[in-house]
Scaffold this motif. Structure first.
Motif, PDB file in Angstrom:
ATOM      1  N   LEU A  55      53.164  14.087  44.437  1.00 13.26           N
ATOM      2  CA  LEU A  55      53.663  14.115  43.073  1.00 13.26           C
ATOM      3  C   LEU A  55      54.588  15.313  42.966  1.00 13.26           C
ATOM      4  CD1 LEU A  55      50.570  13.230  40.903  1.00 13.26           C
ATOM      5  CD2 LEU A  55      52.655  11.931  41.175  1.00 13.26           C
ATOM      6  N   ARG A  56      55.842  15.057  42.568  1.00 15.91           N
ATOM      7  CA  ARG A  56      56.851  16.105  42.489  1.00 15.91           C
ATOM      8  C   ARG A  56      57.266  16.317  41.044  1.00 15.91           C
ATOM      9  NH1 ARG A  56      60.032  18.605  46.074  1.00 15.91           N
ATOM     10  NH2 ARG A  56      59.497  17.158  47.732  1.00 15.91           N
ATOM     11  N   SER A  57      57.422  17.575  40.680  1.00 13.03           N
ATOM     12  CA  SER A  57      57.897  17.922  39.350  1.00 13.03           C
ATOM     13  C   SER A  57      59.425  17.879  39.352  1.00 13.03           C
ATOM     14  CB  SER A  57      57.428  19.328  38.964  1.00 13.03           C
ATOM     15  OG  SER A  57      58.045  19.751  37.777  1.00 13.03           O
TER      16      SER A  57
ATOM     17  N   ILE B 133      52.748  18.433  44.902  1.00 13.11           N
ATOM     18  CA  ILE B 133      51.352  18.464  45.316  1.00 13.11           C
ATOM     19  C   ILE B 133      51.123  17.245  46.210  1.00 13.11           C
ATOM     20  CG2 ILE B 133      48.965  18.166  44.536  1.00 13.11           C
ATOM     21  CD1 ILE B 133      50.035  20.859  43.817  1.00 13.11           C
ATOM     22  N   PRO B 134      50.623  17.429  47.437  1.00 10.68           N
ATOM     23  CA  PRO B 134      50.289  16.267  48.265  1.00 10.68           C
ATOM     24  C   PRO B 134      49.019  15.596  47.741  1.00 10.68           C
ATOM     25  CG  PRO B 134      49.760  18.289  49.416  1.00 10.68           C
ATOM     26  CD  PRO B 134      50.416  18.691  48.135  1.00 10.68           C
ATOM     27  N   VAL B 135      49.012  14.276  47.805  1.00 10.42           N
ATOM     28  CA  VAL B 135      47.856  13.500  47.340  1.00 10.42           C
ATOM     29  C   VAL B 135      47.199  12.861  48.568  1.00 10.42           C
ATOM     30  CG1 VAL B 135      47.101  11.575  45.905  1.00 10.42           C
ATOM     31  CG2 VAL B 135      48.967  13.040  45.139  1.00 10.42           C
ATOM     32  N   PRO B 136      45.928  13.181  48.829  1.00 11.58           N
ATOM     33  CA  PRO B 136      45.278  12.641  50.023  1.00 11.58           C
ATOM     34  C   PRO B 136      45.023  11.139  49.901  1.00 11.58           C
ATOM     35  CG  PRO B 136      43.681  13.803  48.683  1.00 11.58           C
ATOM     36  CD  PRO B 136      45.028  14.030  48.046  1.00 11.58           C
ATOM     37  N   VAL B 137      45.339  10.408  50.952  1.00 14.28           N
ATOM     38  CA  VAL B 137      45.102   8.968  50.969  1.00 14.28           C
ATOM     39  C   VAL B 137      43.623   8.690  51.180  1.00 14.28           C
ATOM     40  CG1 VAL B 137      45.623   6.811  52.165  1.00 14.28           C
ATOM     41  CG2 VAL B 137      47.417   8.485  51.776  1.00 14.28           C
ATOM     42  N   THR B 138      43.016   9.443  52.076  1.00 12.75           N
ATOM     43  CA  THR B 138      41.585   9.287  52.347  1.00 12.75           C
ATOM     44  C   THR B 138      40.913  10.651  52.224  1.00 12.75           C
ATOM     45  OG1 THR B 138      41.988   9.573  54.695  1.00 12.75           O
ATOM     46  CG2 THR B 138      41.851   7.315  53.882  1.00 12.75           C
ATOM     47  N   PRO B 139      40.570  11.069  51.017  1.00 15.29           N
ATOM     48  CA  PRO B 139      39.936  12.375  50.851  1.00 15.29           C
ATOM     49  C   PRO B 139      38.552  12.395  51.499  1.00 15.29           C
ATOM     50  CG  PRO B 139      39.924  11.182  48.782  1.00 15.29           C
ATOM     51  CD  PRO B 139      40.719  10.371  49.743  1.00 15.29           C
TER      52      PRO B 139
ATOM     53  N   ARG C  45      47.139  19.635  37.103  1.00 11.41           N
ATOM     54  CA  ARG C  45      47.285  20.296  35.804  1.00 11.41           C
ATOM     55  C   ARG C  45      48.237  21.481  35.926  1.00 11.41           C
ATOM     56  NH1 ARG C  45      45.182  24.621  34.246  1.00 11.41           N
ATOM     57  NH2 ARG C  45      43.489  24.579  35.735  1.00 11.41           N
ATOM     58  N   ARG C  46      48.090  22.296  36.978  1.00 14.34           N
ATOM     59  CA  ARG C  46      48.989  23.436  37.181  1.00 14.34           C
ATOM     60  C   ARG C  46      50.426  22.968  37.403  1.00 14.34           C
ATOM     61  NH1 ARG C  46      44.537  25.667  39.829  1.00 14.34           N
ATOM     62  NH2 ARG C  46      45.176  24.853  41.839  1.00 14.34           N
ATOM     63  N   LEU C  47      50.589  21.879  38.151  1.00 15.33           N
ATOM     64  CA  LEU C  47      51.924  21.361  38.402  1.00 15.33           C
ATOM     65  C   LEU C  47      52.540  20.819  37.119  1.00 15.33           C
ATOM     66  CD1 LEU C  47      54.106  20.712  40.533  1.00 15.33           C
ATOM     67  CD2 LEU C  47      53.019  18.474  40.799  1.00 15.33           C
TER      68      LEU C  47
ATOM     69  N   GLU D 146      53.934  24.646  39.031  1.00 12.02           N
ATOM     70  CA  GLU D 146      53.541  25.331  40.255  1.00 12.02           C
ATOM     71  C   GLU D 146      52.744  24.399  41.153  1.00 12.02           C
ATOM     72  OE1 GLU D 146      51.329  28.705  38.969  1.00 12.02           O
ATOM     73  OE2 GLU D 146      53.079  29.664  38.086  1.00 12.02           O
ATOM     74  N   GLY D 147      53.247  24.215  42.361  1.00 12.59           N
ATOM     75  CA  GLY D 147      52.573  23.354  43.317  1.00 12.59           C
ATOM     76  C   GLY D 147      52.420  24.051  44.655  1.00 12.59           C
ATOM     77  N   LEU D 148      52.620  23.321  45.716  1.00 15.03           N
ATOM     78  CA  LEU D 148      52.405  23.827  47.067  1.00 15.03           C
ATOM     79  C   LEU D 148      53.402  24.925  47.415  1.00 15.03           C
ATOM     80  CD1 LEU D 148      50.658  23.376  49.573  1.00 15.03           C
ATOM     81  CD2 LEU D 148      52.405  21.810  50.390  1.00 15.03           C
TER      82      LEU D 148
END
Length: 79
Positions: free
Chosen positions: A34-36, A43-49, A63-65, A70-72
């Motif tokens: 997800l990019r702002s 923020i990378p989103v895990p496919v298989t957490p 929420r921070r993003l 603010e992200g990675l």
């Protein structure tokens, strides 16, 4: 497009996209992100957490993003 195999992660991402319209979903190599559009941070989103805390941690990162942009990239600059 598969966001994640975890239904809780999918629900958090869908809710975040509705709440913050300036966040956009992108496909990545191993993970989606997800990019702002405001700060171009992501923020990378895990496919298989694999962690039971993954949904809670992802919710806090998104929420921070969404609120501060603010992200990675910002996290790496802080160290």
């Amino acid at each position: 497009m598969m966001i994640s195999t975890n239904p809780d992660v999918r629900a958090v991402v869908s809710q975040t996209l509705r709440q913050y319209p300036w966040l956009k979903w992108e496909r990545g190599g191993r993970h989606g992100r997800l990019r702002s559009e405001r700060t171009l941070d992501f923020i990378p989103v895990p496919v298989t957490p694999s962690d039971y805390r993954a949904t809670r941690n992802l919710r806090a990162q998104l929420r921070r993003l969404g609120e501060h942009g603010e992200g990675l990239i910002a996290a790496k600059r802080a160290h």
